[in-house]
Scaffold this motif. Structure first.
Motif, mmCIF file in Angstrom:
data_model
loop_
_atom_site.group_PDB
_atom_site.id
_atom_site.type_symbol
_atom_site.label_atom_id
_atom_site.label_comp_id
_atom_site.label_asym_id
_atom_site.label_seq_id
_atom_site.Cartn_x
_atom_site.Cartn_y
_atom_site.Cartn_z
ATOM 1 N N ARG A 1 1.953 1.625 -3.541
ATOM 2 C CA ARG A 1 0.863 2.191 -4.331
ATOM 3 C C ARG A 1 0.795 3.697 -4.150
ATOM 4 N N ASN A 2 1.039 4.171 -2.942
ATOM 5 C CA ASN A 2 0.972 5.609 -2.658
ATOM 6 C C ASN A 2 2.093 6.397 -3.325
ATOM 7 N N VAL B 1 -5.743 -4.829 -0.129
ATOM 8 C CA VAL B 1 -5.131 -3.559 0.278
ATOM 9 C C VAL B 1 -4.825 -2.659 -0.915
ATOM 10 N N CYS B 2 -4.763 -3.250 -2.120
ATOM 11 C CA CYS B 2 -4.518 -2.476 -3.345
ATOM 12 C C CYS B 2 -5.554 -2.868 -4.402
ATOM 13 N N SER C 1 0.838 -1.199 0.000
ATOM 14 C CA SER C 1 0.000 0.000 0.000
ATOM 15 C C SER C 1 0.872 1.247 0.000
#
Length: 291
Positions: A110-111, A168-169, A107
């Motif tokens: 991803r950010n 979570v993604c 995550s």
């Protein structure tokens, strides 16, 4: 821009996959696909991950990262590999779970590219060979019991890890391949990760299978393919499989397993469970299984 990231697992030919992609950088660039050398991002991405954590990186931060990774003006797809992005090898079984840190580390990843589309690529492998290979990465620094911790080997499932990552993604596309298939799917795997159609000629489709065959077999395979052009991917894979069966180098095909408390019964159980798990993975929503 689409950010395609190979996230592991360890010991699933991730390094070879990147070398295969880098071999085709010129041809891929013609299609707006950039494959930078790992040295350009292996430090900056983990550093930014630790800074942003649960918050999306700012537009300026994302632009700064991309400027450092690639200088290409035409980049529709950026392909990278960070095999240690979830954890270093010693953390594979942290808390007795398979890649437990993926729940927050990915995550964070991803950010880092919050305003871009992302795609994760994950290689899975039979735990019967994955665990010995991953433990070997320790180089004898720790005991096996410290590496495996309290993991229940009979309940290891790649499908659970994938399901957790998807949770979570959820907006990240997900591609999975089985390490055992790589000798015959190598060319397709490179294409899938690069995101190009079969009509685009790429080099290296025989690179993986060539490492497992006797030199005579490789020579005969190349000669056969010159005179018998495969009509499709399935026929190509069948040809590779046939030549591998006939000319496999026994020394390259056998995995020596010498771990405490391991016996043939455990290996058979792990293999059977893995085969069932692959079938489950193929049907997971949002997952493309490359075969």
């Amino acid at each position: 821009m689409i950010i395609s990231m190979h996230i592991g697992a360890h010991c699933t030919a991730g390094g070879a996959l990147m070398r295969g992609l880098l071999k085709n950088t010129g041809r891929l660039a013609e299609h707006g696909i950039v494959v930078p050398g790992p040295a350009r991002y292996r430090t900056i991405i983990p550093d930014v991950m630790k800074k942003v954590k649960g918050a999306p990186a700012s537009i300026d931060t994302q632009a700064m990262i991309l400027d450092q990774i690639t200088e290409a003006e035409n980049c529709d797809r950026l392909v990278m590999s960070l095999e240690d992005v979830i954890c270093m090898p010693q953390g594979i079984f942290a808390d007795g779970k398979l890649y437990a840190k993926a729940e927050f580390r990915l995550s964070w990843l991803r950010n880092v590219f919050a305003d871009h589309q992302m795609e994760f690529v994950l290689g899975v492998r039979n735990p019967a060979s994955f665990i010995p290979a991953a433990f070997a990465l320790e180089g004898g620094k720790r005991r096996y019991s410290d590496f495996i911790q309290n993991a229940d080997l009979d309940h290891l499932r790649w499908s659970r890890l994938i399901t957790m990552i998807r949770a979570v993604c959820p907006d990240v596309a997900f591609k999975v391949y089985a390490f055992e298939d790589t000798p015959v799917i190598w060319g397709r795997l490179i294409r899938e990760v690069a995101g190009v159609k079969g009509s685009v000629p790429l080099a290296g489709a025989l690179d993986m299978i060539a490492t497992l065959m006797k030199p005579e077999g490789v020579t005969r395979l190349r000669a056969y393919l010159e005179t018998h052009k495969p009509k499709n991917e399935l026929q190509f894979q069948r040809i590779l499989g046939a030549f591998l069966d006939k000319y496999a180098d026994p020394a390259m095909m056998e995995d020596e397993i010498d771990l405490p408390d391991w016996d043939d019964a455990l290996i058979e159980r792990l293999t059977a469970t893995y085969e069932d798990d692959l079938y489950l993975i193929e049907g997971l929503p949002g997952v493309t299984f490359i075969s």
